[in-house]
Write an enzyme that holds these catalytic residues in place. Structure first.
Site, short mmCIF file in Angstrom:
data_model
loop_
_atom_site.label_atom_id
_atom_site.label_comp_id
_atom_site.label_asym_id
_atom_site.label_seq_id
_atom_site.Cartn_x
_atom_site.Cartn_y
_atom_site.Cartn_z
CG ASP A 159 -91.64 43.90 12.81
OD1 ASP A 159 -92.76 43.40 12.73
OD2 ASP A 159 -90.60 43.21 12.89
CG HIS A 187 -90.63 39.52 13.55
ND1 HIS A 187 -91.28 40.60 12.98
CD2 HIS A 187 -91.09 38.43 12.89
CE1 HIS A 187 -92.08 40.16 12.02
NE2 HIS A 187 -91.99 38.84 11.95
N1 LIG Z 1 -89.12 37.96 10.07
C1 LIG Z 1 -90.18 38.35 9.39
O1 LIG Z 1 -90.49 39.55 9.36
C2 LIG Z 1 -91.03 37.38 8.61
C3 LIG Z 1 -90.83 36.03 8.71
N2 LIG Z 1 -91.61 35.13 8.02
C4 LIG Z 1 -91.31 33.70 8.17
O2 LIG Z 1 -90.55 33.24 7.06
C5 LIG Z 1 -90.69 31.83 6.93
C6 LIG Z 1 -90.95 31.43 5.50
O3 LIG Z 1 -92.19 31.92 5.08
P1 LIG Z 1 -92.83 31.53 3.66
O4 LIG Z 1 -91.85 31.69 2.57
O5 LIG Z 1 -94.11 32.25 3.58
O6 LIG Z 1 -93.12 29.97 3.92
P2 LIG Z 1 -93.36 28.81 2.84
O7 LIG Z 1 -93.93 27.65 3.56
O8 LIG Z 1 -94.06 29.33 1.63
O9 LIG Z 1 -91.87 28.46 2.41
C7 LIG Z 1 -90.94 27.92 3.28
C8 LIG Z 1 -90.02 27.04 2.46
O10 LIG Z 1 -88.98 26.60 3.31
C9 LIG Z 1 -88.66 25.28 2.94
N3 LIG Z 1 -87.96 24.61 4.04
C10 LIG Z 1 -88.45 24.01 5.14
N4 LIG Z 1 -87.48 23.48 5.86
C11 LIG Z 1 -86.32 23.77 5.25
C12 LIG Z 1 -84.97 23.48 5.51
N5 LIG Z 1 -84.60 22.76 6.58
N6 LIG Z 1 -84.03 23.93 4.65
C13 LIG Z 1 -84.39 24.64 3.57
N7 LIG Z 1 -85.66 24.91 3.24
C14 LIG Z 1 -86.61 24.51 4.07
C15 LIG Z 1 -90.02 24.65 2.62
O11 LIG Z 1 -89.87 23.50 1.80
C16 LIG Z 1 -90.71 25.79 1.89
O12 LIG Z 1 -90.50 25.75 0.49
C17 LIG Z 1 -91.80 31.43 7.92
O13 LIG Z 1 -91.22 30.94 9.12
C18 LIG Z 1 -92.49 32.77 8.18
O14 LIG Z 1 -93.17 32.78 9.41
C19 LIG Z 1 -92.59 35.56 7.19
C20 LIG Z 1 -92.84 36.90 7.05
C21 LIG Z 1 -92.09 37.91 7.75
O1 LIG Z 2 -96.91 37.14 10.94
C1 LIG Z 2 -96.31 36.16 10.48
O2 LIG Z 2 -96.41 35.01 10.91
C2 LIG Z 2 -95.36 36.41 9.35
C3 LIG Z 2 -94.50 37.50 9.80
O3 LIG Z 2 -93.58 37.31 10.57
C4 LIG Z 2 -94.96 38.88 9.52
O4 LIG Z 2 -95.74 39.10 8.60
O5 LIG Z 2 -94.51 39.76 10.24
#
Ligand SMILES: NC(=O)C1=CN([C@@H]2O[C@H](COP(=O)(O)OP(=O)(O)OC[C@H]3O[C@@H](n4cnc5c(N)ncnc54)[C@H](O)[C@@H]3O)[C@@H](O)[C@H]2O)C=CC1
Ligand SMILES: O=C([O-])CC(=O)C(=O)O
Length: 326
Positions: A159, A187
């Site tokens: 952000d 967030h």
């Molecule tokens: N804080 C932030 O600014 C942001 C947060 N996110 C969040 O990050 C997270 C991951 O996003 P992506 O990589 O795009 O999702 P994705 O679905 O591509 O990957 C998530 C991975 O986590 C694994 N997983 C699920 N449960 C698990 C567990 N108990 N232990 C270990 N691994 C586990 C899944 O098998 C999958 O490979 C989501 O919750 C998303 O909303 C995404 C973008 C920004």
């Molecule tokens: O928007 C979402 O769900 C993924 C995320 O946290 C971001 O891009 O800031």
């Protein structure tokens, strides 16, 4: 050569993991003189996919990569970890708010908090990326009573970086010309990107943009950027999220520049009247591996209202997961 440090990454087979692991291994996160051992955690059905990612890591022949382990057991992946990046969680889809993931993801973070407590280095620095990141960080922290609560943080650096990019684009400068940006709170769509104290080439940013643009466009664009990316890409942000996770850890470990600060979701100590204990994003400076909240910033009534709205949302999220907070 320094001794290697252990970096645990969960969700290693996911979209963010695919970008993050290579940046850590290349030295972008902890410095070009710091060898790293990656300890990857995934759910059992994704272990084969992680194996493929590890083949690619090997094929990069990174000079700083001192080892990689894979596990579907959190205690193994977190063993002696110096850094833990908790990415693994379900991402949201179109039309969802991040807190809609609370139920699906909260259980992951209570189990992983316990595993960190049992297995990680007592100095482990934890970054929660999985959404809703602030409340997931709170859950992990409360389940790890033997680790300093201040070592649990949530990512609002994305952000922060988005806010820098929007402001730089508007004024026609580079992001590196901007200092003292602040993201307050959650967030989520209630976060408050605040330019009241921001400087552009050392001069007040607020004097360089129209107040109407700031109140009606800038704030909502930053708040809604994640949703805009999901709409355009059909999947949530990944490379930019990984890049910001790298930035968060690098700044925490190696420090902020003189005269500047960053934004981190950290446990509130009551500063600025924010409810103690909530994982709330504050402006912080970092030095010698420690962060400190920037104190003494003036808060006008517009800012106060926005800071409270996002605080209220975090109180609601905390109350919704009370059963997971021992
Ligand atoms: N804080 C932030 O600014 C942001 C947060 N996110 C969040 O990050 C997270 C991951 O996003 P992506 O990589 O795009 O999702 P994705 O679905 O591509 O990957 C998530 C991975 O986590 C694994 N997983 C699920 N449960 C698990 C567990 N108990 N232990 C270990 N691994 C586990 C899944 O098998 C999958 O490979 C989501 O919750 C998303 O909303 C995404 C973008 C920004
Ligand atoms: O928007 C979402 O769900 C993924 C995320 O946290 C971001 O891009 O800031």
């Amino acid at each position: 050569m320094k001794a290697p440090v252990r970096v645990a990454v969960t969700g290693a087979a996911g979209q963010i993991g695919y970008s993050l692991l290579f940046r850590i291994a290349s030295g972008d996160m902890l410095g070009k003189d710091q060898p790293v051992i990656l300890q990857l955690l995934e759910i059992t059905p994704a272990l084969e996919a992680v194996g493929g990612v590890v083949m690619e890591l090997e094929d990069c022949a990174f000079p700083l990569l001192a080892g990689v382990t894979i596990s579907d057991k959190a205690e193994e992946a977190f063993k002696d970890a110096d850094y833990a990046m908790l990415v693994g969680a379900r991402p949201r889809g179109p039309g969802m708010e991040r807190k809609d993931l609370l139920e699906a993801n909260a259980a992951i973070f209570s189990a992983q908090g316990k595993a960190l407590n049992d297995a990680a280095s007592r100095d482990v620095r934890v970054l929660v990326v999985g959404n809703p990141a602030n409340t997931n960080a709170l859950i992990a922290q409360k389940n790890a009573p033997d680790i300093n609560p201040g070592q649990f943080t949530a990512m609002t650096r994305l952000d922060h970086n988005r806010a820098l990019a929007q402001l730089a684009g508007k004024v026609g400068v580079h992001t590196t010309d901007i200092t003292r940006m602040t993201i307050w709170g959650n967030h989520s769509a209630t976060q408050y990107p605040d330019i009241s104290h921001t400087l552009i080439k050392g001069e007040a940013a607020a004097g360089k943009v129209d107040r109407g643009w700031y109140e009606n466009e800038f704030i909502s664009t930053v708040q809604q950027r994640g949703a805009a990316i999901i709409k355009a890409r059909g999947a949530s942000s990944a490379a930019s999220a990984a890049s910001s996770a790298i930035d968060h850890m690098r700044t925490w470990a190696l420090g902020t520049a003189d005269g500047d600060w960053t934004s981190m979701g950290i446990p509130s100590d009551g500063s600025y009247g924010i409810t103690e204990g909530l994982i709330y994003s504050f402006p912080v400076t970092c030095k010698n591996g420690q962060y400190e909240i920037v104190q003494g910033l003036e808060v006008d009534s517009f800012s106060r209202e926005k800071m409270q709205a996002t605080e209220n949302e975090l109180v609601g999220e905390r109350d919704a997961v009370k059963h997971l907070l021992p």
